[in-house]
Write an enzyme that holds these catalytic residues in place. Structure first.
Site, PDB file in Angstrom:
ATOM      1  N   CYS A  93       0.922  -1.207   0.071  1.00 15.53           N
ATOM      2  CA  CYS A  93      -0.134   0.075   0.047  1.00 15.53           C
ATOM      3  C   CYS A  93       0.902   1.334   0.120  1.00 15.53           C
ATOM      4  CB  CYS A  93      -0.836   0.049   1.196  1.00 15.53           C
ATOM      5  SG  CYS A  93      -2.158   1.501   1.116  1.00 15.53           S
ATOM      6  N   CYS A 113      -1.012   5.489   6.459  1.00 15.84           N
ATOM      7  CA  CYS A 113      -1.814   5.546   7.463  1.00 15.84           C
ATOM      8  C   CYS A 113      -0.904   4.932   8.764  1.00 15.84           C
ATOM      9  CB  CYS A 113      -2.865   4.651   7.371  1.00 15.84           C
ATOM     10  SG  CYS A 113      -4.072   5.070   5.871  1.00 15.84           S
ATOM     11  N   CYS A 139      -1.535   1.191  10.354  1.00 13.20           N
ATOM     12  CA  CYS A 139      -1.670   0.097   9.527  1.00 13.20           C
ATOM     13  C   CYS A 139      -0.193  -0.638   9.249  1.00 13.20           C
ATOM     14  CB  CYS A 139      -2.385   0.424   8.010  1.00 13.20           C
ATOM     15  SG  CYS A 139      -2.397  -0.950   7.171  1.00 13.20           S
ATOM     16  N   CYS A 177     -16.065 -10.658   3.576  1.00 16.81           N
ATOM     17  CA  CYS A 177     -15.397  -9.327   3.326  1.00 16.81           C
ATOM     18  C   CYS A 177     -14.237  -9.449   2.691  1.00 16.81           C
ATOM     19  CB  CYS A 177     -15.295  -8.641   4.709  1.00 16.81           C
ATOM     20  SG  CYS A 177     -16.728  -8.402   5.755  1.00 16.81           S
ATOM     21  N   CYS A 219     -19.239  -8.106   1.437  1.00 22.65           N
ATOM     22  CA  CYS A 219     -18.729  -6.650   1.584  1.00 22.65           C
ATOM     23  C   CYS A 219     -17.330  -6.616   0.950  1.00 22.65           C
ATOM     24  CB  CYS A 219     -18.777  -6.551   3.118  1.00 22.65           C
ATOM     25  SG  CYS A 219     -18.122  -4.638   3.510  1.00 22.65           S
ATOM     26  N   CYS A 279     -20.955   0.905   4.850  1.00 20.02           N
ATOM     27  CA  CYS A 279     -20.523   0.458   6.063  1.00 20.02           C
ATOM     28  C   CYS A 279     -19.072   1.342   6.321  1.00 20.02           C
ATOM     29  CB  CYS A 279     -19.926  -0.991   5.820  1.00 20.02           C
ATOM     30  SG  CYS A 279     -18.894  -1.682   7.209  1.00 20.02           S
ATOM     31  N   ARG A 335     -20.464  -3.329  14.791  1.00 23.83           N
ATOM     32  CA  ARG A 335     -19.826  -4.393  14.743  1.00 23.83           C
ATOM     33  C   ARG A 335     -18.599  -4.228  15.658  1.00 23.83           C
ATOM     34  NH1 ARG A 335     -19.005  -4.977   8.489  1.00 23.83           N
ATOM     35  NH2 ARG A 335     -19.906  -6.824   8.020  1.00 23.83           N
TER      36      ARG A 335
END
Length: 332
Positions: A71, A75, A78, A115, A147, A207, A277
């Site tokens: 990626c 962030c 992460c 997901c 998802c 979501c 959740r």
């Protein structure tokens, strides 16, 4: 305040939520700042709201890390980001057969929602083609809700995912607007909001959730809950930071379990009819108090997360059984 009077105050928040009224920022802050001795009556009030909309049913979700460690985003939380030195697996988007195998595993775990998550700023056209192909076959062969979480979407990408049969799209706000620049610099808070709006416009269920424990204040946690109420997210994952060595936030401690329970109660009051959740970091932060989370939340992720391990699936099933709750199969 006497205990009886405080109990009435928490129940009044439940009354307010059930009548469709929004808690004030001051009321939300009172939930987060409640004495730990008030957690059980606070959860009882939250459970009234949860039971009204969801009974004693618990929805289960399973994540597959469809693309890992490549990626370009920065962030701070992460382990897959470009600034992370955490030793995570690195691979491009999984092929269709592997994604299909993941869907079958989700069913074996009694998860109703599967997901598909891919690290990155947004999907390439090739990656989108792969996901669309897998989603179509899953929809044709398995009774699962799907998802997707692929990053920031273009209009035509959101349209393609919806046409393929994706039920829900996840794009978390993660933190407050004010705290956002201290967590990520490669995209903005507003870009995340825009993607959620695109999801809604294309008929997918939105979501969007948060990560608690990234230096935000209690006032900002209330702001996050209010923002997600305004965004009208159908599903709200509440993650608690698992501070991974090698990430910029590795020095952050865990959220105390009692604080985590207050956060879950707050989001139930603020977003009473929505799926709340309990998501990443629950094992590390809630620890032995995990069962209590389901008095406010009505949904769990089972199995492993993106780069961290979850607990045994049978343990989650046992928690639900021991509470006298019931797994809701094949539910979005």
């Amino acid at each position: 305040m006497k205990t009886y009077e405080q109990d009435l105050a928490w129940q009044s928040l439940a009354d307010k939520a059930l009548s469709g009224q929004c808690l004030t920022a001051e009321e939300g802050l009172a939930v987060l700042e409640a004495d730990n001795d008030e957690v059980l009556p606070l959860l009882q009030a939250a459970f009234r709201v949860r039971k009204h909309f969801y009974g004693k049913k618990v929805k289960l979700n399973m994540i597959i890390n469809a693309k890992s460690g490549l990626c370009p985003e920065d962030c701070g939380y992460c382990s897959q980001s470009i600034v992370s030195t955490a030793p995570v697996k690195k691979y491009t988007l999984l092929d269709k057969d592997t994604l299909l195998a993941g869907a079958r595993e989700a069913m074996a775990r009694k998860a109703g929602t599967y997901c598909i998550v891919a690290a990155g700023k947004g999907p390439t056209e090739r990656e989108l083609d792969q996901v669309v192909s897998a989603v179509k076959e899953i929809r044709d062969t398995m009774p699962l809700k799907i998802c997707a979480c692929l990053g920031i979407l273009k209009d035509e990408q959101a349209e393609r995912l919806a046409e393929a049969g994706v039920h829900r799209y996840n794009h978390n706000l993660n933190t407050s607007k004010a705290n956002y620049p201290s967590i990520t610099s490669t995209h903005t808070y507003d870009q995340r909001v825009e993607t959620v709006e695109k999801v809604k416009l294309n008929g997918m269920s939105p979501c969007s959730g948060v990560i608690i424990g990234m230096g935000e204040t209690n006032v900002e946690i209330v702001e996050m809950a209010l923002a997600l109420r305004e965004l009208d997210a159908d599903s709200i994952p509440i993650n608690f930071l698992n501070a991974i060595p090698g990430t910029p936030l590795e020095h952050m401690g865990r959220t105390p379990a009692m604080k985590a329970l207050k956060v879950l109660a707050l989001f139930r009051f603020m977003c009473p009819s929505k799926e709340i959740r309990v998501a990443g970091g629950r094992e590390v932060n809630l620890r032995t108090l995990q069962p209590l989370s389901l008095y406010a939340a009505n949904s769990l992720f089972v199995g492993d997360y993106l780069t961290t391990a979850g607990q045994e699936i049978t343990t989650d099933h046992q928690i639900i059984e021991d509470l006298g709750f019931e797994i809701e199969l094949n539910a979005l």
